[in-house]
Design a protein around this motif. Structure first.
Motif, PDB file in Angstrom:
ATOM      1  N   GLY A 107      -5.429   1.970  14.708  1.00 37.41           N
ATOM      2  CA  GLY A 107      -6.850   1.680  14.839  1.00 37.41           C
ATOM      3  C   GLY A 107      -7.665   1.922  13.588  1.00 37.41           C
ATOM      4  N   LYS A 108      -7.027   2.304  12.478  1.00 39.10           N
ATOM      5  CA  LYS A 108      -7.754   2.647  11.262  1.00 39.10           C
ATOM      6  C   LYS A 108      -7.389   1.684  10.129  1.00 39.10           C
ATOM      7  CE  LYS A 108      -8.290   6.370   7.866  1.00 39.10           C
ATOM      8  NZ  LYS A 108      -7.838   7.726   7.444  1.00 39.10           N
ATOM      9  N   PHE A 109      -8.413   1.250   9.382  1.00 39.68           N
ATOM     10  CA  PHE A 109      -8.186   0.447   8.186  1.00 39.68           C
ATOM     11  C   PHE A 109      -8.144   1.371   6.968  1.00 39.68           C
ATOM     12  CE2 PHE A 109      -9.663  -2.791  11.066  1.00 39.68           C
ATOM     13  CZ  PHE A 109      -8.966  -3.929  10.679  1.00 39.68           C
ATOM     14  N   SER A 110      -7.139   1.173   6.137  1.00 33.11           N
ATOM     15  CA  SER A 110      -6.984   1.979   4.928  1.00 33.11           C
ATOM     16  C   SER A 110      -6.721   1.050   3.744  1.00 33.11           C
ATOM     17  CB  SER A 110      -5.822   2.970   5.068  1.00 33.11           C
ATOM     18  OG  SER A 110      -6.019   3.824   6.170  1.00 33.11           O
ATOM     19  N   ALA A 111      -7.112   1.499   2.547  1.00 29.45           N
ATOM     20  CA  ALA A 111      -6.952   0.698   1.327  1.00 29.45           C
ATOM     21  C   ALA A 111      -6.146   1.485   0.307  1.00 29.45           C
ATOM     22  CB  ALA A 111      -8.315   0.323   0.750  1.00 29.45           C
ATOM     23  N   LEU A 112      -5.010   0.927  -0.101  1.00 30.79           N
ATOM     24  CA  LEU A 112      -4.121   1.564  -1.069  1.00 30.79           C
ATOM     25  C   LEU A 112      -3.958   0.649  -2.288  1.00 30.79           C
ATOM     26  CD1 LEU A 112      -1.301   2.610   1.443  1.00 30.79           C
ATOM     27  CD2 LEU A 112      -3.299   3.951   0.761  1.00 30.79           C
ATOM     28  N   ASP A 113      -3.655   1.271  -3.425  1.00 26.89           N
ATOM     29  CA  ASP A 113      -3.310   0.472  -4.607  1.00 26.89           C
ATOM     30  C   ASP A 113      -2.150  -0.443  -4.240  1.00 26.89           C
ATOM     31  OD1 ASP A 113      -2.457  -0.540  -7.068  1.00 26.89           O
ATOM     32  OD2 ASP A 113      -2.930   1.314  -8.119  1.00 26.89           O
ATOM     33  N   ASN A 114      -2.263  -1.718  -4.594  1.00 30.04           N
ATOM     34  CA  ASN A 114      -1.263  -2.695  -4.160  1.00 30.04           C
ATOM     35  C   ASN A 114       0.059  -2.574  -4.910  1.00 30.04           C
ATOM     36  OD1 ASN A 114      -0.713  -4.910  -2.358  1.00 30.04           O
ATOM     37  ND2 ASN A 114      -0.707  -6.259  -4.151  1.00 30.04           N
ATOM     38  N   LYS A 115       0.085  -1.815  -6.019  1.00 30.67           N
ATOM     39  CA  LYS A 115       1.300  -1.731  -6.830  1.00 30.67           C
ATOM     40  C   LYS A 115       2.127  -0.514  -6.422  1.00 30.67           C
ATOM     41  CE  LYS A 115      -0.490  -3.931 -11.029  1.00 30.67           C
ATOM     42  NZ  LYS A 115      -0.780  -3.726 -12.463  1.00 30.67           N
TER      43      LYS A 115
ATOM     44  N   ASN B 123      -5.410   5.883  -3.052  1.00 26.86           N
ATOM     45  CA  ASN B 123      -6.127   5.204  -1.971  1.00 26.86           C
ATOM     46  C   ASN B 123      -7.612   5.107  -2.290  1.00 26.86           C
ATOM     47  OD1 ASN B 123      -7.398   7.673  -1.111  1.00 26.86           O
ATOM     48  ND2 ASN B 123      -5.480   8.215  -0.073  1.00 26.86           N
ATOM     49  N   PHE B 124      -8.300   4.208  -1.566  1.00 28.51           N
ATOM     50  CA  PHE B 124      -9.707   3.914  -1.818  1.00 28.51           C
ATOM     51  C   PHE B 124     -10.497   4.051  -0.523  1.00 28.51           C
ATOM     52  CE2 PHE B 124      -7.102   1.527  -4.792  1.00 28.51           C
ATOM     53  CZ  PHE B 124      -7.676   1.832  -6.011  1.00 28.51           C
ATOM     54  N   GLU B 125     -11.776   4.345  -0.683  1.00 28.48           N
ATOM     55  CA  GLU B 125     -12.654   4.539   0.465  1.00 28.48           C
ATOM     56  C   GLU B 125     -12.883   3.203   1.184  1.00 28.48           C
ATOM     57  OE1 GLU B 125     -17.085   6.488   1.358  1.00 28.48           O
ATOM     58  OE2 GLU B 125     -16.259   6.430  -0.696  1.00 28.48           O
ATOM     59  N   VAL B 126     -12.904   3.256   2.516  1.00 26.14           N
ATOM     60  CA  VAL B 126     -13.084   2.059   3.342  1.00 26.14           C
ATOM     61  C   VAL B 126     -14.247   2.303   4.296  1.00 26.14           C
ATOM     62  CG1 VAL B 126     -12.014   0.561   5.083  1.00 26.14           C
ATOM     63  CG2 VAL B 126     -10.633   1.452   3.201  1.00 26.14           C
TER      64      VAL B 126
ATOM     65  N   GLU C 176     -16.563   0.105   7.629  1.00 19.78           N
ATOM     66  CA  GLU C 176     -16.725  -1.068   8.479  1.00 19.78           C
ATOM     67  C   GLU C 176     -18.210  -1.266   8.740  1.00 19.78           C
ATOM     68  OE1 GLU C 176     -14.137  -1.355  11.873  1.00 19.78           O
ATOM     69  OE2 GLU C 176     -12.786   0.169  11.039  1.00 19.78           O
ATOM     70  N   GLU C 177     -18.658  -2.496   8.561  1.00 18.69           N
ATOM     71  CA  GLU C 177     -20.022  -2.868   8.912  1.00 18.69           C
ATOM     72  C   GLU C 177     -19.949  -4.080   9.816  1.00 18.69           C
ATOM     73  OE1 GLU C 177     -22.461  -3.444   5.490  1.00 18.69           O
ATOM     74  OE2 GLU C 177     -22.414  -1.319   4.888  1.00 18.69           O
ATOM     75  N   GLY C 178     -20.273  -3.849  11.088  1.00 19.66           N
ATOM     76  CA  GLY C 178     -20.067  -4.899  12.074  1.00 19.66           C
ATOM     77  C   GLY C 178     -18.591  -5.185  12.186  1.00 19.66           C
ATOM     78  N   GLU C 179     -18.194  -6.429  11.995  1.00 20.33           N
ATOM     79  CA  GLU C 179     -16.778  -6.808  12.056  1.00 20.33           C
ATOM     80  C   GLU C 179     -16.139  -6.831  10.665  1.00 20.33           C
ATOM     81  OE1 GLU C 179     -14.963  -7.428  14.935  1.00 20.33           O
ATOM     82  OE2 GLU C 179     -16.747  -6.525  15.802  1.00 20.33           O
ATOM     83  N   ALA C 180     -16.948  -6.694   9.591  1.00 20.19           N
ATOM     84  CA  ALA C 180     -16.444  -6.824   8.222  1.00 20.19           C
ATOM     85  C   ALA C 180     -15.862  -5.502   7.722  1.00 20.19           C
ATOM     86  CB  ALA C 180     -17.551  -7.292   7.292  1.00 20.19           C
ATOM     87  N   ILE C 181     -14.903  -5.621   6.798  1.00 22.13           N
ATOM     88  CA  ILE C 181     -14.258  -4.469   6.181  1.00 22.13           C
ATOM     89  C   ILE C 181     -14.615  -4.457   4.697  1.00 22.13           C
ATOM     90  CG2 ILE C 181     -12.071  -3.295   5.732  1.00 22.13           C
ATOM     91  CD1 ILE C 181     -12.751  -3.556   8.706  1.00 22.13           C
ATOM     92  N   TYR C 182     -15.031  -3.287   4.211  1.00 22.31           N
ATOM     93  CA  TYR C 182     -15.416  -3.114   2.817  1.00 22.31           C
ATOM     94  C   TYR C 182     -14.551  -2.038   2.169  1.00 22.31           C
ATOM     95  CZ  TYR C 182     -19.696  -5.768   3.779  1.00 22.31           C
ATOM     96  OH  TYR C 182     -20.581  -6.739   4.130  1.00 22.31           O
ATOM     97  N   VAL C 183     -14.314  -2.190   0.855  1.00 24.33           N
ATOM     98  CA  VAL C 183     -13.569  -1.200   0.082  1.00 24.33           C
ATOM     99  C   VAL C 183     -14.402  -0.823  -1.139  1.00 24.33           C
ATOM    100  CG1 VAL C 183     -11.493  -0.770  -1.291  1.00 24.33           C
ATOM    101  CG2 VAL C 183     -11.318  -2.028   0.856  1.00 24.33           C
ATOM    102  N   ALA C 184     -14.437   0.472  -1.447  1.00 23.19           N
ATOM    103  CA  ALA C 184     -15.183   0.968  -2.606  1.00 23.19           C
ATOM    104  C   ALA C 184     -14.239   1.138  -3.791  1.00 23.19           C
ATOM    105  CB  ALA C 184     -15.852   2.294  -2.276  1.00 23.19           C
TER     106      ALA C 184
ATOM    107  N   PRO D 232       0.976   4.829   5.588  1.00 19.98           N
ATOM    108  CA  PRO D 232       0.116   3.640   5.524  1.00 19.98           C
ATOM    109  C   PRO D 232      -1.371   3.965   5.465  1.00 19.98           C
ATOM    110  CG  PRO D 232       0.982   3.907   7.732  1.00 19.98           C
ATOM    111  CD  PRO D 232       1.674   4.925   6.884  1.00 19.98           C
ATOM    112  N   CYS D 233      -1.756   5.203   5.712  1.00 18.20           N
ATOM    113  CA  CYS D 233      -3.172   5.571   5.663  1.00 18.20           C
ATOM    114  C   CYS D 233      -3.525   6.356   4.405  1.00 18.20           C
ATOM    115  CB  CYS D 233      -3.547   6.389   6.900  1.00 18.20           C
ATOM    116  SG  CYS D 233      -3.313   5.484   8.457  1.00 18.20           S
ATOM    117  N   THR D 234      -2.654   7.281   4.017  1.00 18.39           N
ATOM    118  CA  THR D 234      -2.959   8.129   2.858  1.00 18.39           C
ATOM    119  C   THR D 234      -2.258   7.686   1.583  1.00 18.39           C
ATOM    120  OG1 THR D 234      -1.113   9.648   3.269  1.00 18.39           O
ATOM    121  CG2 THR D 234      -3.201  10.079   4.432  1.00 18.39           C
ATOM    122  N   GLY D 235      -1.159   6.936   1.711  1.00 18.73           N
ATOM    123  CA  GLY D 235      -0.370   6.537   0.550  1.00 18.73           C
ATOM    124  C   GLY D 235       0.587   7.599   0.079  1.00 18.73           C
TER     125      GLY D 235
END
Length: 649
Positions: A40-48, A92-95, A97-105, A77-80
């Motif tokens: 249920g959580k969206f997470s953002a990791l460096d893709n490399k 990893n990067f801060e994520v 949610e605003e409405g249905e959209a997902i943002y990454v800082a 998958p959440c912390t890297g």
């Protein structure tokens, strides 16, 4: 931008686009992100992946762990974090949610710091190389990025092609037309080696060309790494200047010397950029160079003793003939003025076709295998040959049995194949000034204009008698007769190799067109890419045409997509006879069986249409001239396919 120096990027419009338990590659600014949706959580990791740079966003979540698609290493998958206490976790990067959209800082990007590539490409542009044909790939990204910055400043035009061989031919065509180098550009390994044929084409026709290639990281050279080719060694035979760029090279000087060599020697030069070098920040005091005061003027005068010999021969010649080669293409005004003073014929080599109009009172067409009986007749009737900028190839057939004065800027080209009577080493325009001044009103040459007119009358009657279609398609003669009526007088025409070439040499009558061809190398497939080079140089000023057979067009057929992408206003005529006709002819001449020369072709016209260009197909003579007029009037890339009989050449 928030107060912490971070910028938020929308990476998904709707969270439903990434289902639970899945991962996806997204981009935030220039940062590649592996976006995960787990528990249920969206997470953002460096893709490399930290091991080999594997794209984690193309991996999967297996047994609760994010698995690298390249070598199977697992991460949270959440912390890297890496399991088992290893220290090779992923940033990893801060994520949010605003409405249905997902943002990454993402942290605010630092101002770009100039690289070694930046210094070298800026130097290249400062030396006047503003046109590059090539393909961007994984081992040339830093050089490509430096080119992008120059393009953004309006100092460079880059054309992404479909095959690096076409890039080299385009650069060669550009140089043959302008006398200035363009660059071709490829990746390490196959991207670079694909450029080899076009580089040779430029070299043997004395056209300046800069080849730039990516290269694998220096640390893995010699290990049999992916796409490892020793490009410096591979290009030794085709280049006059050929070096790898190193971390401690004098980078701007290296590019300057490459381009000075290309311009002075009229030759091919090559630089290859190891990947880690290309991305390295430039040395603190490194600056791009310019060409100011780096090249001496080329207007050298010939030695006096040789001028005296030439003047003596010219003064007593009654039937002199001037023969001009491709090397004289920028000096025709002075040459023609001298010919008028003597009322003598001007013959061209095939590579120089079009330097004087066939309708000019002194023009006598092309000499040699692709030529006319007019040219050979006047050479045989002459008592002196004055040859300027020609290479004396066996294809041209300049007879050594006549007294010869030869002029060339390259002393190695003088008396290259046999002794000539006077070898004038000098720049053509300077040499012509001296010769004209010392022969003015002191020659005894007869007026040959009446003979020239009569010989043209006889040849045109002969051509008219051949102008008929009685086989399985149109004759190539009819194609070039139609071109005589339609092709704009100031067009550039790029010509391919094959029977179409011979027919063009005999039957097309140039007015003020410039003709480009693969001269000494004679490489099939040259025409369409060379037309691309001509368009890059002159597209807004002159119409650009190209001519090939079906086999020649087939070599780089995909480049029609390039024409469409950049809206290159090029008109291509393809003579489709479903055969390698020149090779069949050579097999018969060698008294062997005709074998493996038949071709199975698509509808070239429909192919052009599928690419987004105008495509016209002609099978009947009455439709040829209207179709060619439609081709000429179209604004944009266009192809005319003419079904021809292989025996009617």
């Amino acid at each position: 931008m928030d107060s912490k120096g971070k910028k938020w990027y929308k990476v998904l419009d709707n969270r439903k686009m990434l289902p639970e338990g899945r991962v996806q590659t997204v981009t935030a600014g220039h940062q590649g992100i592996c976006l995960t949706h787990y528990k249920g959580k969206f997470s953002a990791l460096d893709n490399k992946c930290p091991h080999q740079g594997g794209p984690l966003g193309e991996g999967s979540i297996e047994n609760g762990m994010l698995r690298c698609p390249w070598h199977g290493w697992d991460y949270d998958p959440c912390t890297g974090n890496s399991p088992g206490g290893f220290d090779d976790g992923i940033k990893n990067f801060e994520v949010k949610e605003e409405g249905e959209a997902i943002y990454v800082a993402i942290p605010e990007e630092e101002t770009h710091r100039e690289t070694i590539s930046d210094v070298m490409i800026e130097t290249m542009v400062n030396w006047g190389v503003d046109t590059v044909f090539g393909m961007v790939g994984h081992s040339n990204l830093a050089v490509a990025d430096a080119m992008r910055r120059q393009e953004k400043k309006g100092k460079l035009q880059f054309f992404g092609i479909r095959h690096e061989g076409a890039a080299a031919f385009a650069a060669s065509g550009y140089a043959k037309l302008t006398g200035k180098p363009a660059a071709c550009f490829g990746i390490a390994g196959p991207g670079a080696t694909n450029m080899y044929t076009g580089m040779w084409d430029a070299k043997v026709d004395r056209a300046p060309l800069l080849a730039l290639s990516g290269q694998i990281n220096t640390q893995v050279v010699g290990t049999g790494a992916f796409q490892e080719v020793d490009l410096v060694k591979a290009f030794e035979s085709v280049t006059q200047f050929n070096h790898a760029v190193h971390l401690n090279s004098n980078h701007s000087e290296l590019m300057s010397l490459a381009l000075k060599t290309a311009l002075v020697k009229k030759d091919v030069v090559h630089l290859t950029f190891p990947d880690e070098v290309a991305f390295t920040e430039k040395p603190e005091n490194a600056k791009a160079q310019t060409s100011e005061d780096r090249i001496t003027p080329f207007n050298i005068s010939p030695p006096k003793e040789m001028v005296d010999k030439a003047v003596e021969l010219l003064k007593k010649a009654e039937r002199p003939v001037i023969i001009v080669g491709h090397g004289a293409r920028f000096e025709m005004e002075a040459i023609t003025a001298f010919a008028k003073a003597l009322n003598c014929p001007i013959i061209t080599t095939f590579k120089a076709k079009g330097l004087i109009a066939d309708k000019h009172p002194l023009g006598c067409g092309v000499l040699g295998r692709s030529g006319t009986p007019i040219a050979s007749w006047f050479m045989n009737e002459s008592d002196l040959l004055f040859v300027l900028g020609a290479s004396f190839s066996n294809h041209t057939g300049i007879t050594p049995k006549k007294p010869i004065i030869q002029v060339d800027y390259d002393p190695m080209a003088l008396s290259k194949h046999h002794k000539v009577d006077v070898a004038l080493w000098g720049e053509i325009s300077e040499t012509m000034k001296i010769i004209e001044a010392q022969t003015n009103k002191m020659t005894v040459a007869v007026d040959q204009r009446g003979e020239i007119e009569e010989r043209w009358r006889l040849w045109r009657e002969e051509k008219e008698s051949r102008l008929k279609d009685c086989g399985d398609g149109l004759s190539s003669i009819s194609v070039f007769d139609a071109m005589n009526k339609v092709t704009p007088e100031n067009a550039v025409i790029a010509l391919d190799v094959g029977n179409n070439t011979y027919s063009f040499g005999r039957y097309f009558e140039p007015t003020n067109q410039s003709i480009l061809m693969s001269g000494y190398l004679g490489s099939i497939g040259f025409a369409l890419p060379a037309a691309m080079g001509a368009w890059a140089a002159e597209g807004d000023k002159r119409p650009i045409w190209s001519v090939s057979g079906d086999a020649g067009l087939g070599q780089y057929l995909a480049e029609i997509n390039t024409l469409v992408k950049y809206n290159m206003n090029i008109k291509h005529i393809v003579l489709n006879n479903s055969e390698l006709g020149k090779i069949s002819k050579e097999q018969r001449a060698a008294e062997v069986d005709v074998w493996q020369t038949s071709l199975t072709n698509p509808s070239f016209a429909k192919y052009a249409q599928n690419c987004g260009a105008l495509g016209i197909r002609v099978e009947k003579l009455e439709n040829l001239l209207p179709a060619m007029k439609k081709l000429n009037e179209h604004n944009g890339p266009a192809l005319l396919e003419v079904v021809t009989d292989v025996n009617l050449i």
